[in-house]
Design a protein around this motif. Sequence first.
Motif, PDB file in Angstrom:
ATOM      1  N   UNK A 111      20.064  -8.943  41.779  1.00  0.00           N
ATOM      2  CA  UNK A 111      20.052  -7.896  42.794  1.00  0.00           C
ATOM      3  C   UNK A 111      21.110  -6.841  42.465  1.00  0.00           C
ATOM      4  N   UNK A 112      20.977  -5.726  43.111  1.00  0.00           N
ATOM      5  CA  UNK A 112      21.974  -4.676  42.961  1.00  0.00           C
ATOM      6  C   UNK A 112      22.458  -4.313  44.366  1.00  0.00           C
ATOM      7  N   UNK A 113      23.766  -4.178  44.498  1.00  0.00           N
ATOM      8  CA  UNK A 113      24.347  -3.757  45.770  1.00  0.00           C
ATOM      9  C   UNK A 113      25.203  -2.534  45.522  1.00  0.00           C
ATOM     10  N   UNK A 114      25.421  -1.778  46.574  1.00  0.00           N
ATOM     11  CA  UNK A 114      26.226  -0.564  46.445  1.00  0.00           C
ATOM     12  C   UNK A 114      27.110  -0.415  47.671  1.00  0.00           C
ATOM     13  N   UNK A 115      28.170   0.350  47.489  1.00  0.00           N
ATOM     14  CA  UNK A 115      29.106   0.598  48.578  1.00  0.00           C
ATOM     15  C   UNK A 115      29.589   2.040  48.450  1.00  0.00           C
ATOM     16  N   UNK A 116      29.458   2.792  49.547  1.00  0.00           N
ATOM     17  CA  UNK A 116      29.965   4.157  49.564  1.00  0.00           C
ATOM     18  C   UNK A 116      31.482   4.127  49.612  1.00  0.00           C
ATOM     19  N   UNK A 117      32.113   4.903  48.763  1.00  0.00           N
ATOM     20  CA  UNK A 117      33.570   4.973  48.730  1.00  0.00           C
ATOM     21  C   UNK A 117      34.053   6.265  49.400  1.00  0.00           C
ATOM     22  N   UNK A 118      33.431   7.372  49.071  1.00  0.00           N
ATOM     23  CA  UNK A 118      33.840   8.637  49.664  1.00  0.00           C
ATOM     24  C   UNK A 118      33.014   9.789  49.131  1.00  0.00           C
ATOM     25  N   UNK A 119      33.293  10.962  49.635  1.00  0.00           N
ATOM     26  CA  UNK A 119      32.620  12.165  49.160  1.00  0.00           C
ATOM     27  C   UNK A 119      33.605  13.316  49.256  1.00  0.00           C
ATOM     28  N   UNK A 120      33.291  14.363  48.528  1.00  0.00           N
ATOM     29  CA  UNK A 120      34.084  15.584  48.648  1.00  0.00           C
ATOM     30  C   UNK A 120      33.148  16.763  48.460  1.00  0.00           C
ATOM     31  N   UNK A 121      33.469  17.844  49.159  1.00  0.00           N
ATOM     32  CA  UNK A 121      32.687  19.060  49.040  1.00  0.00           C
ATOM     33  C   UNK A 121      33.439  20.002  48.121  1.00  0.00           C
ATOM     34  N   UNK A 122      32.859  20.308  46.985  1.00  0.00           N
ATOM     35  CA  UNK A 122      33.485  21.192  46.015  1.00  0.00           C
ATOM     36  C   UNK A 122      33.405  22.631  46.511  1.00  0.00           C
ATOM     37  N   UNK A 123      32.213  23.059  46.904  1.00  0.00           N
ATOM     38  CA  UNK A 123      31.997  24.370  47.519  1.00  0.00           C
ATOM     39  C   UNK A 123      30.704  24.297  48.324  1.00  0.00           C
ATOM     40  N   UNK A 124      30.181  25.437  48.759  1.00  0.00           N
ATOM     41  CA  UNK A 124      28.983  25.436  49.596  1.00  0.00           C
ATOM     42  C   UNK A 124      27.727  24.966  48.859  1.00  0.00           C
ATOM     43  N   UNK A 125      27.786  24.900  47.532  1.00  0.00           N
ATOM     44  CA  UNK A 125      26.596  24.523  46.766  1.00  0.00           C
ATOM     45  C   UNK A 125      26.768  23.250  45.955  1.00  0.00           C
ATOM     46  N   UNK A 126      27.874  22.545  46.135  1.00  0.00           N
ATOM     47  CA  UNK A 126      28.083  21.324  45.356  1.00  0.00           C
ATOM     48  C   UNK A 126      28.918  20.324  46.146  1.00  0.00           C
ATOM     49  N   UNK A 127      28.527  19.043  46.014  1.00  0.00           N
ATOM     50  CA  UNK A 127      29.267  17.939  46.629  1.00  0.00           C
ATOM     51  C   UNK A 127      29.366  16.820  45.602  1.00  0.00           C
ATOM     52  N   UNK A 128      30.386  15.996  45.746  1.00  0.00           N
ATOM     53  CA  UNK A 128      30.552  14.832  44.878  1.00  0.00           C
ATOM     54  C   UNK A 128      30.591  13.578  45.734  1.00  0.00           C
ATOM     55  N   UNK A 129      29.904  12.552  45.271  1.00  0.00           N
ATOM     56  CA  UNK A 129      29.840  11.280  45.991  1.00  0.00           C
ATOM     57  C   UNK A 129      30.441  10.203  45.099  1.00  0.00           C
ATOM     58  N   UNK A 130      31.390   9.450  45.642  1.00  0.00           N
ATOM     59  CA  UNK A 130      31.999   8.323  44.941  1.00  0.00           C
ATOM     60  C   UNK A 130      31.435   7.035  45.546  1.00  0.00           C
ATOM     61  N   UNK A 131      31.030   6.124  44.687  1.00  0.00           N
ATOM     62  CA  UNK A 131      30.441   4.869  45.155  1.00  0.00           C
ATOM     63  C   UNK A 131      30.651   3.786  44.113  1.00  0.00           C
TER      64      UNK A 131
END
Length: 152
Positions: free
Chosen positions: A59-79
């Motif tokens: 199986x595969x599991x995941x966990x959200x760690x955080x996110x950040x908004x770089x600008x109005x057209x880009x976001x980064x997701x850490x997991x």
Amino acid sequence: MTSEDLSATQVPASNSLANRYGGQKRAMTRKTKRNIVIAALVLGIAFAAYVATGSAQAPVTFKDIGYSTVDDTQAEVDYQVTKYPGATAKCAIKALDSKFAVVGWKVVEIGPNDPQDDPDGGSTTMQRTALRTESPAVSGVVDNCWIVDSGK
């Protein structure tokens, strides 16, 4: 010459019902009942084995760690993704706006890990994914992850 009216003769009720609807059904024999129970048990055991082996696949599991908004057209997701080190997984990542509408979406592939990469034998990896967004995002999450079939 007159013929005799046969409809006037009375046929016993049990015979006329048997002729109309068929004879009385025979009860199942003890042997038949036993065979049905054995067949049901075999099917039950086969289904349980199928479910058990299907669950035993990596199986595969995941966990959200955080996110950040770089600008109005880009976001980064850490997991964080945990899977069998030799397996390849795909994860669907999404960015959401203040009304929980999806404003960015991306499917990323996470390849096999080297067992020496992490203290847990390479089963858990940290990931960062950059998403293009169509409007400012206020959240970023992992929607789902799955193991990619290696036979394809």
